[in-house]
Design a protein around this motif. Structure first.
Motif, mmCIF file in Angstrom:
data_model
loop_
_atom_site.group_PDB
_atom_site.id
_atom_site.type_symbol
_atom_site.label_atom_id
_atom_site.label_comp_id
_atom_site.label_asym_id
_atom_site.label_seq_id
_atom_site.Cartn_x
_atom_site.Cartn_y
_atom_site.Cartn_z
ATOM 1 N N MET A 1 -0.692 23.966 28.735
ATOM 2 C CA MET A 1 0.230 23.164 28.402
ATOM 3 C C MET A 1 -0.405 21.675 28.320
ATOM 4 O O MET A 1 0.105 21.116 27.829
ATOM 5 N N ALA A 2 -1.357 21.415 29.083
ATOM 6 C CA ALA A 2 -2.148 19.850 28.754
ATOM 7 C C ALA A 2 -2.615 19.933 27.534
ATOM 8 O O ALA A 2 -2.670 18.796 26.951
ATOM 9 N N TRP A 3 -3.227 20.859 26.710
ATOM 10 C CA TRP A 3 -3.603 20.532 25.620
ATOM 11 C C TRP A 3 -2.878 20.391 24.418
ATOM 12 O O TRP A 3 -2.872 19.511 23.754
ATOM 13 N N LEU A 4 -1.618 21.070 24.630
ATOM 14 C CA LEU A 4 -0.487 20.796 23.572
ATOM 15 C C LEU A 4 0.079 19.599 23.827
ATOM 16 O O LEU A 4 0.624 18.634 22.791
ATOM 17 N N TYR A 5 0.129 18.897 25.273
ATOM 18 C CA TYR A 5 0.720 17.576 25.441
ATOM 19 C C TYR A 5 -0.513 16.753 24.901
ATOM 20 O O TYR A 5 0.045 15.502 24.146
ATOM 21 N N ALA A 6 -1.797 16.795 24.928
ATOM 22 C CA ALA A 6 -2.682 16.053 24.256
ATOM 23 C C ALA A 6 -2.594 15.908 22.717
ATOM 24 O O ALA A 6 -2.696 14.971 22.057
ATOM 25 N N GLU A 7 -2.214 16.805 22.131
ATOM 26 C CA GLU A 7 -2.173 17.178 20.729
ATOM 27 C C GLU A 7 -0.929 16.179 20.376
ATOM 28 O O GLU A 7 -0.835 15.629 19.424
ATOM 29 N N TYR A 8 0.236 16.398 21.242
ATOM 30 C CA TYR A 8 1.444 15.734 20.889
ATOM 31 C C TYR A 8 1.292 14.100 21.130
ATOM 32 O O TYR A 8 1.567 13.395 19.927
ATOM 33 N N ILE A 9 0.515 13.591 21.909
ATOM 34 C CA ILE A 9 0.279 12.206 22.187
ATOM 35 C C ILE A 9 -0.619 11.717 20.880
ATOM 36 O O ILE A 9 -0.408 10.834 20.357
ATOM 37 N N ALA A 10 -1.655 12.519 20.580
ATOM 38 C CA ALA A 10 -2.265 12.178 19.419
ATOM 39 C C ALA A 10 -1.719 11.994 18.143
ATOM 40 O O ALA A 10 -1.791 11.274 17.376
ATOM 41 N N ASP A 11 -0.836 12.987 17.900
ATOM 42 C CA ASP A 11 0.285 13.136 16.860
ATOM 43 C C ASP A 11 0.826 11.851 16.691
ATOM 44 O O ASP A 11 0.881 11.449 15.713
#
Length: 152
Positions: free
Chosen positions: A1-11
Motif C-alpha cells: 500500500m505504501a507504493w500506491l500512496y507514494a504514486e498518488y502523492i507524486a501524481d
C-alpha cells in the motif's frame, strides 16, 4: 500500500505543478521518480497525511541538480531487498518500486539537451530546444519532479 500512496502523492504534486500534460511519457517519468523518492526516503513508515509536506525539503535535496539520485535509488533498493531476504517474506511495495526503477532505467525519451547550456562558463547560453538527445526517463523525471515540488 505504501507504493500506491507514494504514486498518488507524486501524481498530485505533478498535476498541481501543471508542467507537462498528464498523458505524456514525460509525466510518467516525473511521477515515477517522485514516487521512488517518496517511497525510498520513508524509512519510518510516515508516508501519510500532513507529514508528507514535512518531507518536501528532503525530496528537494534528493532531486537537486548534481545529486546522484540514481545511485541513491540503487543503494536504497538493494538495502530494502537485503532486508526482505533476511525476513524471508516478499514485499509487494518493493516489487512495484523495483518495476518502476527498471522502467525509468530502460526507457529513453527524446528531450532537449538540458546540459548544453551548463557546459559553458557562467551558463549564459540558453538551451536550444530543437537540439534533442535520447535521455533515460529518470534523467528527465528528476528535474521535472524537483520543479513540481517547488511549485506545490
Amino acid at each position: 500500500m505504501a507504493w500506491l500512496y507514494a504514486e498518488y502523492i507524486a501524481d498530485e504534486v505533478l498535476r498541481t505543478g501543471d508542467l507537462v500534460p498528464s498523458s505524456t511519457l514525460e509525466f510518467r517519468a516525473g511521477r515515477q521518480t517522485l514516487a521512488l523518492t517518496a517511497y525510498l526516503s520513508d524509512l519510518n513508515d510516515e508516508l501519510s497525511g500532513i507529514r508528507v509536506v514535512s518531507q518536501f525539503d528532503e525530496w528537494l535535496s534528493l532531486t537537486a541538480y548534481g545529486n546522484p539520485w540514481q545511485e541513491w535509488v540503487r543503494d536504497r533498493l538493494a538495502c530494502l531487498g537485503a532486508q526482505e531476504r533476511a525476513r524471508g517474506r516478499a514485499n509487494p511495495d518493493l516489487r512495484l518500486a523495483e518495476a518502476a526503477w527498471r522502467w525509468l532505467e530502460r526507457t529513453e525519451l527524446l528531450a532537449p539537451d538540458l546540459d548544453t547550456g551548463l557546459n559553458w562558463p557562467r551558463g549564459g547560453f540558453p538551451v536550444d530546444e530543437n537540439e534533442q538527445v535520447w535521455t533515460p526517463a529518470w534523467q528527465l523525471g528528476v528535474p521535472l519532479g524537483h520543479l513540481a515540488i517547488h511549485l506545490f
